[in-house]
Design an enzyme around this catalytic site. Structure first.
Site, mmCIF file in Angstrom:
data_model
loop_
_atom_site.group_PDB
_atom_site.id
_atom_site.type_symbol
_atom_site.label_atom_id
_atom_site.label_comp_id
_atom_site.label_asym_id
_atom_site.label_seq_id
_atom_site.Cartn_x
_atom_site.Cartn_y
_atom_site.Cartn_z
ATOM 1 N N SER A 244 9.064 57.822 77.489
ATOM 2 C CA SER A 244 8.674 59.150 77.897
ATOM 3 C C SER A 244 9.716 60.131 77.393
ATOM 4 O O SER A 244 10.692 59.755 76.754
ATOM 5 C CB SER A 244 8.607 59.237 79.435
ATOM 6 O OG SER A 244 7.811 58.221 79.989
ATOM 7 N N SER A 282 3.197 57.606 76.625
ATOM 8 C CA SER A 282 4.352 58.476 76.829
ATOM 9 C C SER A 282 4.124 59.392 78.026
ATOM 10 O O SER A 282 3.039 59.934 78.222
ATOM 11 C CB SER A 282 4.603 59.319 75.570
ATOM 12 O OG SER A 282 5.805 60.037 75.669
ATOM 13 N N ASP A 284 5.365 62.815 79.183
ATOM 14 C CA ASP A 284 6.095 63.982 78.684
ATOM 15 C C ASP A 284 6.093 65.067 79.753
ATOM 16 O O ASP A 284 5.061 65.694 80.020
ATOM 17 C CB ASP A 284 5.444 64.490 77.400
ATOM 18 C CG ASP A 284 5.338 63.395 76.345
ATOM 19 O OD1 ASP A 284 6.375 62.799 76.012
ATOM 20 O OD2 ASP A 284 4.211 63.110 75.890
#
Length: 358
Positions: A244, A282, A284
């Site tokens: 991340s 991921s 974010d």
């Protein structure tokens, strides 16, 4: 030397982006080019490293006297939500931050949140506190570290919080960035700042990034593959979908929670400048906090005057990610897996070469 808060040096000091003339945007940086340029913001790291299997840690961003009786305005934005940002729902609902913001490894996030609550409850004035919203972000460092061992413990959290200080911020393979990598290279913690004048009043915006995301590296708009840097094709392959990026934004501009959320959006948008893929795996995120509640630090900043702060966030995040890469060195970890450090000489050669030769 404190073995908990002072990580063992990786070798000779590595240059920051600014040292190499790699500067994003036209706004000036603060004197440290770090989130600690924002008055009252402190940073502490605890690095947990037991080679070859454990490369992990915790990083604390401590904005002054934040607490349940003195919350600060804050906003949060999720670019891709494959992650565990603890405390996000109350942060989004109320727009207030009650604790420092901590960053760590995915499977250690819950222990870190519990330790943060314990640390806060022991603070002066918190004897009667019965509710608290800890904010803890995480990146998956399982490519290089034995993530299932959950090595970050309460003493590591307290050491990072108690050791938080102003001044220069350690970057690269330190604290929560010890086992992380981005864009096919070893990365970690990076920071930067910008000074802007929305509405004519000078304010500082600083960012700290825990970089651990996939994509193809871009430096000031130039796409750089492992091949263009003289590395074996596919260097660092396999780490792209394991992590991340969590960004903490701080400013002394008198903004409300809605405006801080707008800054947080720009922080996540800025990752695209570095080549981020925003992949399925991921998480974010950005948390933006203001150290000066509206009404206590001069005239409020109008929405139409936020442009310089937006620019400052975009430029600072781009530089912070590059700093995280430049500060980290090649690391071999759990299972013999390796992430290469970004080779500075080859990077500069590639940037200097005409486009047709890269």
């Amino acid at each position: 030397m404190n073995p908990l808060t002072d990580p063992a040096p990786e070798g000779p000091a590595r240059p920051r982006a600014r040292d190499l003339g790699l500067v994003a945007g036209d706004l000036p940086a603060g004197p440290l080019d770090a989130i600690t340029d924002v008055p009252g913001v402190l940073v502490g790291h605890t690095t947990v490293r037991r080679p070859p299997d454990v490369h992990s840690g915790v990083t604390a961003v401590v904005p002054g006297a934040v607490g349940p009786h003195s919350p600060l305005p804050a906003g949060v934005f999720t670019g891709n939500g494959h992650g565990k940002l603890i405390g996000t729902t109350q942060l989004a609902e109320l727009g207030t931050l009650e604790t420092p913001v901590l960053l760590t490894s995915t499977l250690s996030a819950f222990r870190v949140a519990d330790a943060l609550v314990g640390w806060m409850l022991r603070r002066p004035g918190c004897a009667e506190v019965r509710s608290l919203n800890p904010v803890v972000g995480e990146c998956n460092d399982g490519f290089l570290s034995d993530i299932r061992s959950r090595p970050v413990r309460e003493e590591h959290v307290c050491a990072a919080l108690d050791g938080a200080r102003g001044g220069p911020v350690a970057e690269g393979s330190v604290g929560a960035g010890t086992g992380t990598g981005a864009l096919g290279f070893k990365a970690g913690i990076g920071t930067a700042s910008r000074v802007a004048a929305p509405g004519g009043a000078r304010h500082t915006v600083g960012v700290l990034a825990q970089a651990n995301f996939g994509g193809t590296l871009r430096v000031l708009g130039r796409r750089l593959t492992p091949d263009s840097l003289g590395l074996a094709d596919g260097a660092g392959a396999g780490a792209a979908e394991t992590g991340s990026c969590v960004i903490v934004v701080a400013t002394d501009a008198p903004l409300d929670a809605r405006q801080l959320t707008r800054l947080a959006r720009r922080a996540v948008f800025a990752l695209a400048r570095t080549g981020a893929a925003y992949g399925h795996g991921s998480g974010d995120y950005a948390v933006a906090l203001g150290t000066v509640p509206p009404g206590t630090g001069g005239a409020a900043v109008a929405d139409a005057e936020l442009g310089p702060l937006f620019d400052g966030v975009l430029d600072a995040v781009e530089e912070a990610v590059l700093n995280s890469l430049l500060a980290a060195s090649t690391t071999t970890g759990f299972g013999g897996r390796t992430l290469p450090g970004l080779p500075v000489d080859r990077l500069l050669d590639a940037l200097a070469a005409p486009a047709r030769e890269r």
